[in-house]
Design a protein around this motif. Structure first.
Motif, short mmCIF file in Angstrom:
data_model
loop_
_atom_site.label_atom_id
_atom_site.label_comp_id
_atom_site.label_asym_id
_atom_site.label_seq_id
_atom_site.Cartn_x
_atom_site.Cartn_y
_atom_site.Cartn_z
N HIS A 131 0.78 -1.22 -0.08
CA HIS A 131 -0.01 0.07 0.09
C HIS A 131 0.75 1.38 -0.13
O HIS A 131 0.78 2.22 -0.80
CB HIS A 131 -0.78 0.03 1.09
CG HIS A 131 -1.63 1.17 1.39
ND1 HIS A 131 -2.96 1.40 0.96
CD2 HIS A 131 -1.32 2.38 2.00
CE1 HIS A 131 -3.48 2.64 1.38
NE2 HIS A 131 -2.43 3.37 1.98
N HIS A 135 1.64 4.27 -2.72
CA HIS A 135 1.41 5.71 -2.74
C HIS A 135 2.78 6.36 -3.41
O HIS A 135 2.53 7.38 -4.16
CB HIS A 135 1.55 6.21 -1.39
CG HIS A 135 0.00 5.99 -0.85
ND1 HIS A 135 -0.94 6.81 -1.14
CD2 HIS A 135 -0.29 5.55 0.49
CE1 HIS A 135 -1.99 6.59 -0.22
NE2 HIS A 135 -1.71 5.86 0.44
N GLU A 195 -6.15 6.54 -1.35
CA GLU A 195 -6.22 5.64 -0.73
C GLU A 195 -6.79 4.19 -1.56
O GLU A 195 -6.08 3.28 -1.27
CB GLU A 195 -7.19 5.80 0.56
CG GLU A 195 -6.40 6.74 1.72
CD GLU A 195 -5.27 5.87 1.94
OE1 GLU A 195 -5.08 5.08 2.37
OE2 GLU A 195 -4.27 7.16 2.04
ZN LIG Z 1 -2.57 5.41 2.47
#
Ligand SMILES: [Zn+2]
Length: 268
Positions: A131, A135, A195
Motif C-alpha cells: 500500500h 502511494h 487511498e
Molecule cells: Zn495510504
C-alpha cells in the motif's frame, strides 16, 4: 485597480503553467492526474524529509523485525520493477508503539514496531508495504503538492505563492503541502481516491511478490479491532477506514489470487 490587474496576470500565468503541466498516468491503475513536480524533485525532497525523520525518530535495531521488513520490502520493490524510474527504495523500522506506516516520495517507507506486532504473517506486512509503495509509485506526494497549488490559486497570496513555486521555493511549498514534514506531521492524510488506488496497487504488488493479497482484509479488520482496544491508531486516522474499505478489499483481492499463485513458488 493596478493590484487587481497584477493578480489577474499572475493567475493567468499560473493557469497557463498548469495547463502545460505534466499529466501522470498511474502505471498500475491507468488513472491520470496532473503532477507539476518532476520525479527527480520528489526524490530529492523525499530523501531530505526521510533523513530528517531518521534523525528525530528512534530506528529499531531488532534484527528479526528488520529482517522481515527488508525481505518483504525487497520483494515488493522487485514486483514494482521499473514502474518508477530512479526510485531508491529504503525500508526502515521505527521504534514506536504507534500502529503506523508511511511513505515519502522517491521510495522511502517507514513502518512502526507497534504496527509490526499486529502483523502476524508476512502476507499481512506485504499488504501494508504494498500500500505504501503504491502511494510512492502513484506519485501521490507530487499530486498533493499540485493540488495545494490549485487551492492556492483561490487567493492573491496563493497566486504569489504559485509564482514563487516556479522559482526556487519548491521545497517550501512541498513542506507546506505535507503539513510540516520536518516535524511529526509527515504522516499525510490522503484523499479517499488516493487511498483506494494505493489499496489496489498494494494488492497487485503483494500478489506479484508472492504474498497472499487476501491478507489485506485481515490487516484492516485487525486495525479496526485495535482501534477499539487502544488509542486510535495513527495509520487508521490518516488512512480513513470504513467498513466500506474492508468490503472493497474483500471484493478486489480474489482478482489478484491467480497472480499470487503464479508468483508464490518463486519464493518457496
Ligand atoms: Zn495510504
Amino acid at each position: 485597480m493596478n493590484l487587481i490587474r497584477r493578480y489577474c496576470l499572475r493567475s493567468v500565468t499560473a493557469l497557463l503553467l498548469l495547463a502545460s503541466a505534466g499529466c501522470y498516468t498511474n502505471p498500475v491503475t491507468g488513472r491520470q492526474y496532473a503532477v507539476l513536480t518532476s520525479v527527480g524533485e520528489e526524490q530529492q525532497l523525499g530523501a531530505q524529509a526521510f533523513a530528517e525523520v531518521k534523525k528525530t525518530e528512534k530506528i529499531s535495531r531488532d534484527p528479526a523485525v528488520n529482517a522481515r521488513v527488508q525481505q518483504v520490502g525487497k520483494r515488493i520493490a522487485a514486483a514494482v520493477g521499473n514502474q518508477l524510474s530512479g526510485a531508491q527504495w529504503e525500508f526502515v523500522v521505527f521504534e514506536s508503539p504507534e500502529l503506523n506506516a508511511f511513505a515519502l516520495p522517491g521510495g522511502k517507507v517507514g513502518v512502526y514496531t507497534g504496527l509490526m506486532e499486529l502483523l502476524d504473517v508476512d502476507d499481512e506486512l506485504a499488504s501494508v508495504i504494498g500500500h505504501e509503495v503504491g502511494h510512492v509509485v502513484a506519485r501521490h506526494g507530487g499530486k498533493r503538492m499540485t493540488e495545494a497549488t490549485l487551492v492556492g490559486l483561490v487567493g492573491a497570496a496563493g497566486a504569489i505563492a504559485v509564482d514563487r513555486k516556479y522559482g526556487s521555493q519548491k521545497s517550501e511549498l512541498f513542506l507546506l503541502a505535507y503539513g510540516g514534514l520536518s516535524t511529526v506531521g509527515y504522516v499525510l492524510p490522503h484523499s479517499r481516491g488516493d487511498e483506494s488506488e494505493a489499496d489496489l496497487m498494494g494488492l497487485q504488488y503483494a500478489a506479484a511478490a508472492g504474498y497472499d493479497p487476501a491478507a489485506a482484509v485481515r490487516v484492516w479488520q485487525k486495525m479496526a479491532q485495535a482501534a477499539g482496544m487502544r488509542k486510535m491508531p495513527v495509520w487508521l486516522s490518516t488512512h480513513p477506514s470504513k467498513s466500506q474499505r474492508i468490503a472493497a478489499l474483500r471484493e478486489a483481492a480474489p482478482r489478484f489470487h491467480a497472480l499470487y499463485l503464479a508468483n508464490r513458488q518463486r519464493y518457496e
